[in-house]
Design a protein around this motif. Structure first.
Motif, PDB file in Angstrom:
ATOM      1  N   ARG A   1       1.526  -1.042   9.430  1.00  0.00           N
ATOM      2  CA  ARG A   1       2.020  -1.877   8.795  1.00  0.00           C
ATOM      3  C   ARG A   1       3.072  -2.222   8.089  1.00  0.00           C
ATOM      4  NH1 ARG A   1       0.321  -7.359   7.599  1.00  0.00           N
ATOM      5  NH2 ARG A   1      -1.495  -7.480   9.140  1.00  0.00           N
TER       6      ARG A   1
ATOM      7  N   ALA B   1       1.137  -0.766   0.248  1.00  0.00           N
ATOM      8  CA  ALA B   1       0.259  -0.066   0.124  1.00  0.00           C
ATOM      9  C   ALA B   1       0.910   1.058  -0.023  1.00  0.00           C
ATOM     10  CB  ALA B   1      -1.329  -0.112   1.205  1.00  0.00           C
TER      11      ALA B   1
ATOM     12  N   GLU C   1       7.989  -9.419  -3.975  1.00  0.00           N
ATOM     13  CA  GLU C   1       8.723  -8.019  -4.070  1.00  0.00           C
ATOM     14  C   GLU C   1       8.461  -6.617  -5.381  1.00  0.00           C
ATOM     15  OE1 GLU C   1      12.176  -7.396  -2.232  1.00  0.00           O
ATOM     16  OE2 GLU C   1      12.447  -6.041  -2.880  1.00  0.00           O
TER      17      GLU C   1
HETATM   18  P1  NDP Z   1       0.231  -7.289   3.978  1.00  0.00           P
HETATM   19  O1  NDP Z   1      -0.184  -8.380   3.840  1.00  0.00           O
HETATM   20  O2  NDP Z   1       1.949  -7.232   4.957  1.00  0.00           O
HETATM   21  O3  NDP Z   1      -0.706  -6.442   3.916  1.00  0.00           O
HETATM   22  C1  NDP Z   1      -1.566  -6.314   3.875  1.00  0.00           C
HETATM   23  C2  NDP Z   1      -2.726  -4.756   4.425  1.00  0.00           C
HETATM   24  O4  NDP Z   1      -3.216  -4.554   3.942  1.00  0.00           O
HETATM   25  C3  NDP Z   1      -2.522  -4.831   6.096  1.00  0.00           C
HETATM   26  O5  NDP Z   1      -2.043  -3.694   6.278  1.00  0.00           O
HETATM   27  C4  NDP Z   1      -4.025  -5.518   6.441  1.00  0.00           C
HETATM   28  O6  NDP Z   1      -4.245  -4.519   7.554  1.00  0.00           O
HETATM   29  C5  NDP Z   1      -4.865  -4.772   5.573  1.00  0.00           C
HETATM   30  N1  NDP Z   1      -5.301  -5.174   4.722  1.00  0.00           N
HETATM   31  C6  NDP Z   1      -5.629  -7.199   4.761  1.00  0.00           C
HETATM   32  N2  NDP Z   1      -6.960  -7.380   4.505  1.00  0.00           N
HETATM   33  C7  NDP Z   1      -8.009  -5.548   4.464  1.00  0.00           C
HETATM   34  C8  NDP Z   1      -9.217  -5.363   4.604  1.00  0.00           C
HETATM   35  N3  NDP Z   1     -10.107  -6.340   4.600  1.00  0.00           N
HETATM   36  N4  NDP Z   1      -9.695  -4.082   4.948  1.00  0.00           N
HETATM   37  C9  NDP Z   1      -8.595  -2.991   5.187  1.00  0.00           C
HETATM   38  N5  NDP Z   1      -7.360  -3.437   4.677  1.00  0.00           N
HETATM   39  C10 NDP Z   1      -6.609  -4.461   5.196  1.00  0.00           C
HETATM   40  O7  NDP Z   1       0.452  -6.886   2.322  1.00  0.00           O
HETATM   41  P2  NDP Z   1       1.905  -6.169   1.591  1.00  0.00           P
HETATM   42  O8  NDP Z   1       1.261  -6.988  -0.109  1.00  0.00           O
HETATM   43  O9  NDP Z   1       1.752  -4.893   1.998  1.00  0.00           O
HETATM   44  O10 NDP Z   1       3.266  -7.050   1.671  1.00  0.00           O
HETATM   45  C11 NDP Z   1       2.824  -9.167   1.550  1.00  0.00           C
HETATM   46  C12 NDP Z   1       5.094  -8.757   1.451  1.00  0.00           C
HETATM   47  O11 NDP Z   1       5.465  -7.995   0.971  1.00  0.00           O
HETATM   48  C13 NDP Z   1       5.118  -8.285   3.182  1.00  0.00           C
HETATM   49  O12 NDP Z   1       5.606  -9.211   3.681  1.00  0.00           O
HETATM   50  C14 NDP Z   1       5.866  -6.757   2.551  1.00  0.00           C
HETATM   51  O13 NDP Z   1       6.986  -6.468   3.417  1.00  0.00           O
HETATM   52  C15 NDP Z   1       6.018  -7.536   1.172  1.00  0.00           C
HETATM   53  N6  NDP Z   1       6.924  -6.510   0.403  1.00  0.00           N
HETATM   54  C16 NDP Z   1       7.707  -5.014   0.498  1.00  0.00           C
HETATM   55  C17 NDP Z   1       8.545  -4.363  -0.989  1.00  0.00           C
HETATM   56  C18 NDP Z   1       9.425  -3.876  -0.710  1.00  0.00           C
HETATM   57  O14 NDP Z   1      10.474  -4.262  -0.193  1.00  0.00           O
HETATM   58  N7  NDP Z   1       9.965  -3.051  -1.682  1.00  0.00           N
HETATM   59  C19 NDP Z   1       7.007  -3.861  -1.390  1.00  0.00           C
HETATM   60  C20 NDP Z   1       6.280  -4.894  -1.203  1.00  0.00           C
HETATM   61  C21 NDP Z   1       5.736  -5.652   0.037  1.00  0.00           C
HETATM   62  P3  NDP Z   1      -4.251  -4.871   8.524  1.00  0.00           P
HETATM   63  O15 NDP Z   1      -1.971  -4.137   8.867  1.00  0.00           O
HETATM   64  O16 NDP Z   1      -5.137  -3.832   9.459  1.00  0.00           O
HETATM   65  O17 NDP Z   1      -3.503  -6.000   8.966  1.00  0.00           O
END
Ligand code: NDP
Length: 315
Positions: free
Chosen positions: A187, A163, A289
Motif C-alpha cells: 500500500r 513499513a 510523519e
Molecule cells: P498504514 O495504515 O498506511 O499501513 C498499515 C499497513 O499495515 C498496511 O499495509 C496494512 O496492510 C498492514 N497491516 C495492518 N494490520 C496488519 C496485520 N494484522 N498483519 C499484517 N499487516 C497488517 O500505516 P502507516 O503507518 O504505514 O502510515 C500511516 C500514514 O502515515 C499513511 O498516511 C502514510 O502515508 C503516512 N506516512 C508517511 C510517511 C512519509 O511520508 N515519509 C512515513 C510514514 C507514514 P493492508 O495493506 O493489507 O491493509
C-alpha cells in the motif's frame, strides 16, 4: 461526581517528551502548569529499551530513565505532575474562554489553556509471542531500536509507508531485511516502493503473515504462514519490527477538535494551534510523519510558547 472545581492557567495532558517539554517551558513562563500523566507515565519511550538518538546523552540512555529526567526537570520549575486520566472535555470555542476537563470521571478542572500531548500508540498484531518479546527483539520503532541489530537479519511486518521507510532505514544497518506483506501488493506510495525495490538487501514476501515469534526471552526467529496455501516456514532473524500503523490517542477529542480521518489532531500552519482558541497540540498526537522524541519535544516547546503568547494577548 464530586463538585471540586480547580481553576488553573495551563493544563498539560500526557507525559511523553512533548508534554514534559511543554511543562518545562510553561513552568518557566510562570503558567503554573498542571500535568495529568495518563496511565502510561512517560509515554511510548518507556516501552523501548535504550535511547541512543536523543541529543545530550552521548552514551545513550534507557527510555524510562530518560523520561524520569524529563519529569524531574519539569518538577524543578514547579510543574504539578499528577497521575490520572482526563476522561472527558468541554472546551470553549471563545477567545479567553475557560476549558473544562474531567479527571478520572470525578474531579473537574477549569483551564485557560490546554496543551494536548497524549501521543499515539503503535499497533501490534496481538500474538502472545509478539507481546512477550517486546523489548527482547520485537519493536515498533526502527529508528529507536534498529541500531541494536547491526549486521543481523530482521523482518518488518506491514505494507504501508511506515513499513517501507522502516525497512529502508534498517537495510542500512542490517545484513538483510525481509518485509512480510499480507496482501499481494504494498500500500506504500510508489516512491517508497521504488526505494524498497532498489535496495538490494530487502526481500519482500507477499501473501505472508507472522504466525509466531520464536524464542523465550529474545527473538531467535519467526514462523510465517502463506495465507494462500497455508504453508509455514521459519526465518532465522533476531529482530521483528511491527509497522502496521499507529493510533493517535484522541478518542476524548472526537467531535470537539479537528482531526484527520485516522484521528491525528490538525494544527494550524507551523503552530501548535488547534481549531479552538487556547487549545494546543504537540507531539505524536498531531504528527504521523516524524514521530521522534526530539521532534515531539520540539513541538512541546512550541505549544508552551503558543500558550504563553495566547494568554499574553488576552491581557
Ligand atoms: P498504514 O495504515 O498506511 O499501513 C498499515 C499497513 O499495515 C498496511 O499495509 C496494512 O496492510 C498492514 N497491516 C495492518 N494490520 C496488519 C496485520 N494484522 N498483519 C499484517 N499487516 C497488517 O500505516 P502507516 O503507518 O504505514 O502510515 C500511516 C500514514 O502515515 C499513511 O498516511 C502514510 O502515508 C503516512 N506516512 C508517511 C510517511 C512519509 O511520508 N515519509 C512515513 C510514514 C507514514 P493492508 O495493506 O493489507 O491493509
Amino acid at each position: 461526581m464530586s463538585n471540586t472545581i480547580e481553576r488553573i492557567k495551563c493544563l498539560i495532558i500526557g507525559s511523553g517528551p512533548a508534554g514534559y517539554t511543554a511543562a518545562i517551558y510553561a513552568a518557566r513562563a510562570d503558567l503554573n502548569p498542571v500535568m495529568y500523566t495518563g496511565m502510561q507515565m512517560g509515554g511510548q519511550l518507556t516501552t523501548t529499551t535504550e535511547v541512543d538518538n536523543y541529543p545530550g546523552y552521548p552514551k545513550g540512555t534507557d527510555g524510562t530513565a530518560m523520561m524520569e529526567d524529563f519529569k524531574n526537570q519539569a518538577e524543578r520549575f514547579g510543574t504539578d505532575v499528577r497521575f490520572g486520566m482526563i476522561t472527558s472535555v468541554d472546551f470553549s470555542d471563545k477567545v479567553g474562554g475557560i476549558h473544562k476537563v474531567t479527571v478520572d470521571t470525578s474531579k473537574v478542572i477549569e483551564a485557560e489553556t490546554i496543551i494536548i500531548s497524549t501521543g499515539a500508540t503503535a499497533k501490534y498484531l496481538g500474538l502472545e509471542s509478539e507481546q512477550r518479546l517486546i523489548g527482547g527483539g520485537v519493536s515498533a520503532c526502527a529508528t529507536c531500536d534498529g541500531f541494536f541489530y547491526k549486521g543481523q537479519d530482521v523482518v518488518v511486518i506491514g505494507a504501508g509507508d511506515t513499513a517501507a521507510e522502516e525497512a529502508t532505514y534498517l537495510a542500512n544497518i542490517c545484513s538483510k531485511v525481509t518485509i512480510l506483506v499480507r496482501k499481494d501488493f504494498m500500500r506504500a506510495s510508489k516512491a517508497m516502493q521504488h526505494r524498497v525495490e532498489k535496495t538490494k538487501n530487502i526481500e519482500v514476501i507477499f501473501n505472508t503473515e507472522l504466525d509466531e515469534v520464536l524464542g523465550d526471552t529474545v527473538v531467535e526467529g519467526v514462523r510465517v504462514i502463506n495465507n494462500k496455501n497455508n504453508e509455514k516456514q521459519e526465518l532465522k532473524v533476531t529482530g521483528v519490527f511491527i509497522a502496521i500503523g499507529h493510533k493517535p490517542n484522541t478518542e476524548i477529542f472526537k467531535g470537539v477538535l479537528d482531526m484527520d480521518d485516522v484521528g491525528y489532531l490538525i494544527t494550524k500552519g507551523k503552530s501548535t494551534k488547534t481549531n479552538l482558541p487556547g487549545v494546543f497540540a504537540a507531539g505524536d498526537v498531531q504528527d504521523k510523519e516524524y514521530r521522534q522524541a526530539v521532534t515531539a519535544a520540539g513541538t512541546g516547546c512550541m505549544a508552551a510558547l503558543d500558550s504563553e503568547r495566547y494568554l499574553g494577548a488576552l491581557i
